[in-house]
Write a protein that holds these residues in place. Structure first.
Motif, PDB file in Angstrom:
ATOM      1  N   GLU A  15       0.829  -1.210   0.000  1.00 38.50           N
ATOM      2  CA  GLU A  15       0.000   0.000   0.000  1.00 38.50           C
ATOM      3  C   GLU A  15       0.863   1.259   0.000  1.00 38.50           C
ATOM      4  O   GLU A  15       0.602   2.223  -0.724  1.00 38.50           O
ATOM      5  N   ALA A  16       1.891   1.243   0.800  1.00 41.32           N
ATOM      6  CA  ALA A  16       2.779   2.400   0.877  1.00 41.32           C
ATOM      7  C   ALA A  16       3.470   2.639  -0.469  1.00 41.32           C
ATOM      8  O   ALA A  16       3.628   3.787  -0.910  1.00 41.32           O
ATOM      9  N   ALA A  17       3.876   1.574  -1.146  1.00 35.37           N
ATOM     10  CA  ALA A  17       4.525   1.706  -2.448  1.00 35.37           C
ATOM     11  C   ALA A  17       3.556   2.286  -3.483  1.00 35.37           C
ATOM     12  O   ALA A  17       3.925   3.142  -4.287  1.00 35.37           O
ATOM     13  N   ILE A  18       2.302   1.814  -3.457  1.00 36.95           N
ATOM     14  CA  ILE A  18       1.299   2.324  -4.403  1.00 36.95           C
ATOM     15  C   ILE A  18       1.038   3.807  -4.154  1.00 36.95           C
ATOM     16  O   ILE A  18       0.978   4.619  -5.088  1.00 36.95           O
ATOM     17  N   VAL A  19       0.910   4.211  -2.905  1.00 38.30           N
ATOM     18  CA  VAL A  19       0.678   5.617  -2.571  1.00 38.30           C
ATOM     19  C   VAL A  19       1.874   6.465  -2.999  1.00 38.30           C
ATOM     20  O   VAL A  19       1.724   7.561  -3.557  1.00 38.30           O
ATOM     21  N   LEU A  20       3.091   5.945  -2.788  1.00 36.41           N
ATOM     22  CA  LEU A  20       4.288   6.680  -3.181  1.00 36.41           C
ATOM     23  C   LEU A  20       4.336   6.871  -4.697  1.00 36.41           C
ATOM     24  O   LEU A  20       4.639   7.962  -5.196  1.00 36.41           O
ATOM     25  N   ILE A  21       4.032   5.824  -5.443  1.00 43.79           N
ATOM     26  CA  ILE A  21       4.020   5.922  -6.911  1.00 43.79           C
ATOM     27  C   ILE A  21       2.966   6.935  -7.367  1.00 43.79           C
ATOM     28  O   ILE A  21       3.191   7.738  -8.275  1.00 43.79           O
ATOM     29  N   ALA A  22       1.805   6.911  -6.746  1.00 41.24           N
ATOM     30  CA  ALA A  22       0.745   7.863  -7.097  1.00 41.24           C
ATOM     31  C   ALA A  22       1.208   9.305  -6.854  1.00 41.24           C
ATOM     32  O   ALA A  22       0.978  10.198  -7.680  1.00 41.24           O
ATOM     33  N   PHE A  23       1.882   9.549  -5.712  1.00 42.44           N
ATOM     34  CA  PHE A  23       2.382  10.894  -5.422  1.00 42.44           C
ATOM     35  C   PHE A  23       3.418  11.329  -6.463  1.00 42.44           C
ATOM     36  O   PHE A  23       3.424  12.467  -6.911  1.00 42.44           O
ATOM     37  N   VAL A  24       4.297  10.403  -6.843  1.00 41.79           N
ATOM     38  CA  VAL A  24       5.325  10.733  -7.835  1.00 41.79           C
ATOM     39  C   VAL A  24       4.687  11.073  -9.179  1.00 41.79           C
ATOM     40  O   VAL A  24       5.076  12.032  -9.849  1.00 41.79           O
ATOM     41  N   VAL A  25       3.690  10.293  -9.599  1.00 43.63           N
ATOM     42  CA  VAL A  25       3.013  10.558 -10.875  1.00 43.63           C
ATOM     43  C   VAL A  25       2.303  11.905 -10.845  1.00 43.63           C
ATOM     44  O   VAL A  25       2.391  12.716 -11.774  1.00 43.63           O
ATOM     45  N   VAL A  26       1.587  12.182  -9.768  1.00 39.12           N
ATOM     46  CA  VAL A  26       0.876  13.467  -9.647  1.00 39.12           C
ATOM     47  C   VAL A  26       1.874  14.623  -9.648  1.00 39.12           C
ATOM     48  O   VAL A  26       1.667  15.644 -10.313  1.00 39.12           O
ATOM     49  N   ALA A  27       2.974  14.481  -8.944  1.00 42.46           N
ATOM     50  CA  ALA A  27       3.987  15.542  -8.903  1.00 42.46           C
ATOM     51  C   ALA A  27       4.605  15.762 -10.282  1.00 42.46           C
ATOM     52  O   ALA A  27       4.866  16.900 -10.685  1.00 42.46           O
ATOM     53  N   ALA A  28       4.837  14.676 -11.026  1.00 39.87           N
ATOM     54  CA  ALA A  28       5.415  14.803 -12.369  1.00 39.87           C
ATOM     55  C   ALA A  28       4.463  15.543 -13.306  1.00 39.87           C
ATOM     56  O   ALA A  28       4.874  16.425 -14.063  1.00 39.87           O
ATOM     57  N   VAL A  29       3.179  15.179 -13.251  1.00 36.89           N
ATOM     58  CA  VAL A  29       2.183  15.851 -14.099  1.00 36.89           C
ATOM     59  C   VAL A  29       2.068  17.318 -13.723  1.00 36.89           C
ATOM     60  O   VAL A  29       2.042  18.204 -14.583  1.00 36.89           O
ATOM     61  N   PHE A  30       2.044  17.605 -12.433  1.00 35.11           N
ATOM     62  CA  PHE A  30       1.935  18.990 -11.976  1.00 35.11           C
ATOM     63  C   PHE A  30       3.148  19.809 -12.415  1.00 35.11           C
ATOM     64  O   PHE A  30       3.010  20.940 -12.893  1.00 35.11           O
ATOM     65  N   SER A  31       4.351  19.230 -12.266  1.00 34.50           N
ATOM     66  CA  SER A  31       5.553  19.974 -12.663  1.00 34.50           C
ATOM     67  C   SER A  31       5.579  20.195 -14.175  1.00 34.50           C
ATOM     68  O   SER A  31       6.026  21.244 -14.641  1.00 34.50           O
ATOM     69  N   TYR A  32       5.093  19.231 -14.956  1.00 35.91           N
ATOM     70  CA  TYR A  32       5.025  19.398 -16.412  1.00 35.91           C
ATOM     71  C   TYR A  32       4.097  20.559 -16.776  1.00 35.91           C
ATOM     72  O   TYR A  32       4.406  21.382 -17.624  1.00 35.91           O
ATOM     73  N   VAL A  33       2.953  20.630 -16.101  1.00 37.74           N
ATOM     74  CA  VAL A  33       1.995  21.719 -16.361  1.00 37.74           C
ATOM     75  C   VAL A  33       2.603  23.065 -15.983  1.00 37.74           C
ATOM     76  O   VAL A  33       2.505  24.042 -16.718  1.00 37.74           O
ATOM     77  N   VAL A  34       3.267  23.124 -14.829  1.00 41.20           N
ATOM     78  CA  VAL A  34       3.876  24.382 -14.377  1.00 41.20           C
ATOM     79  C   VAL A  34       4.983  24.821 -15.330  1.00 41.20           C
ATOM     80  O   VAL A  34       5.073  25.985 -15.718  1.00 41.20           O
ATOM     81  N   LEU A  35       5.843  23.875 -15.743  1.00 40.90           N
ATOM     82  CA  LEU A  35       6.914  24.219 -16.686  1.00 40.90           C
ATOM     83  C   LEU A  35       6.351  24.657 -18.034  1.00 40.90           C
ATOM     84  O   LEU A  35       6.850  25.613 -18.648  1.00 40.90           O
ATOM     85  N   GLY A  36       5.322  23.979 -18.519  1.00 43.12           N
ATOM     86  CA  GLY A  36       4.699  24.360 -19.783  1.00 43.12           C
ATOM     87  C   GLY A  36       4.125  25.775 -19.726  1.00 43.12           C
ATOM     88  O   GLY A  36       4.299  26.568 -20.654  1.00 43.12           O
ATOM     89  N   ALA A  37       3.462  26.092 -18.615  1.00 44.45           N
ATOM     90  CA  ALA A  37       2.912  27.440 -18.451  1.00 44.45           C
ATOM     91  C   ALA A  37       4.028  28.477 -18.381  1.00 44.45           C
ATOM     92  O   ALA A  37       3.918  29.572 -18.939  1.00 44.45           O
ATOM     93  N   GLY A  38       5.122  28.121 -17.729  1.00 42.48           N
ATOM     94  CA  GLY A  38       6.256  29.044 -17.648  1.00 42.48           C
ATOM     95  C   GLY A  38       6.879  29.306 -19.003  1.00 42.48           C
ATOM     96  O   GLY A  38       7.190  30.448 -19.342  1.00 42.48           O
ATOM     97  N   PHE A  39       7.076  28.245 -19.790  1.00 41.10           N
ATOM     98  CA  PHE A  39       7.635  28.417 -21.134  1.00 41.10           C
ATOM     99  C   PHE A  39       6.708  29.249 -22.016  1.00 41.10           C
ATOM    100  O   PHE A  39       7.161  30.103 -22.778  1.00 41.10           O
ATOM    101  N   PHE A  40       5.407  29.004 -21.913  1.00 38.59           N
ATOM    102  CA  PHE A  40       4.434  29.753 -22.711  1.00 38.59           C
ATOM    103  C   PHE A  40       4.478  31.236 -22.346  1.00 38.59           C
ATOM    104  O   PHE A  40       4.488  32.111 -23.205  1.00 38.59           O
ATOM    105  N   THR A  41       4.524  31.524 -21.031  1.00 40.86           N
ATOM    106  CA  THR A  41       4.571  32.911 -20.569  1.00 40.86           C
ATOM    107  C   THR A  41       5.842  33.601 -21.034  1.00 40.86           C
ATOM    108  O   THR A  41       5.824  34.755 -21.477  1.00 40.86           O
TER     109      THR A  41
END
Length: 197
Positions: A15-41
């Motif tokens: 369970e802990a491994a699954i939760v950790l993987i989920a956090f990593v995936v969410v963080a990766a998607v969020f950072s991609y969105v933030v970087l994309g918005a920064g490049f666009f700006t």
């Protein structure tokens, strides 16, 4: 009989491994969105700066003298046509002459706006239609654009004609970039071809 006890240690680790993987995936998607918005700006800010610089600077340069031709082509008391040559500053983009405007006025007359004559046809300016002609190096029909490699002679009829010792205000307004205003005076004695000072 042996007692069976339930051991959940391995399941808790999974369970802990699954939760950790989920956090990593969410963080990766969020950072991609933030970087994309920064490049666009950043890209939009860069475009804004380039557009601002392009519109604030005048790429048009006056080349040589401004000439006034007497009405009817002979010496008299009035200037009936203005001629001058323009060019572009090095590195400037091509100028669309068909969208360029020339504003002409004197202290006693209202500003008159001249537009470009039809491409290729006009060889002399027409006072009745308030048009100017732009000829490459002063020969041939009117051309549609100006590049850094060539010079263009601008000619237009003055309506009404201008008498001697009069200040004339002219302004070249390109479609993109700053306008080029200048003032010239007619001489005290008007000949067939006059250098305006």
């Amino acid at each position: 009989m042996k007692s069976i006890t339930k051991n959940d240690n391995a399941f808790t680790g999974l369970e802990a491994a699954i939760v950790l993987i989920a956090f990593v995936v969410v963080a990766a998607v969020f950072s991609y969105v933030v970087l994309g918005a920064g490049f666009f700006t950043t890209q939009k800010a860069q475009e804004t700066v380039y557009t601002g610089v392009g519109q604030a600077t005048s790429n048009i340069q006056m080349i040589g003298q401004v000439y006034g031709l007497a009405s009817g082509g002979t010496a008299g008391s009035q200037i009936g046509e203005i001629r001058f040559s323009i060019g572009l500053a090095p590195g400037s983009p091509t100028l669309d002459i068909s969208k360029m405007r020339i504003v002409f006025s004197t202290p006693t007359t209202n500003p008159v706006i001249y537009t470009a004559a039809a491409t290729g046809t006009a060889t002399t300016p027409d006072a009745s239609s308030l048009t100017f002609i732009a000829q490459e190096n002063g020969v041939g029909g009117s051309i549609p654009s100006l590049t850094t490699q060539n010079q263009t002679q601008i000619a237009f009829k003055v309506t009404p004609s201008v008498r001697k010792n009069v200040v004339m205000n002219m302004e070249i307004r390109p479609s993109v970039g700053a306008s080029l205003p200048f003032s010239k005076s007619t001489p005290p004695a008007i000949t067939s071809m006059n250098v305006l000072f």
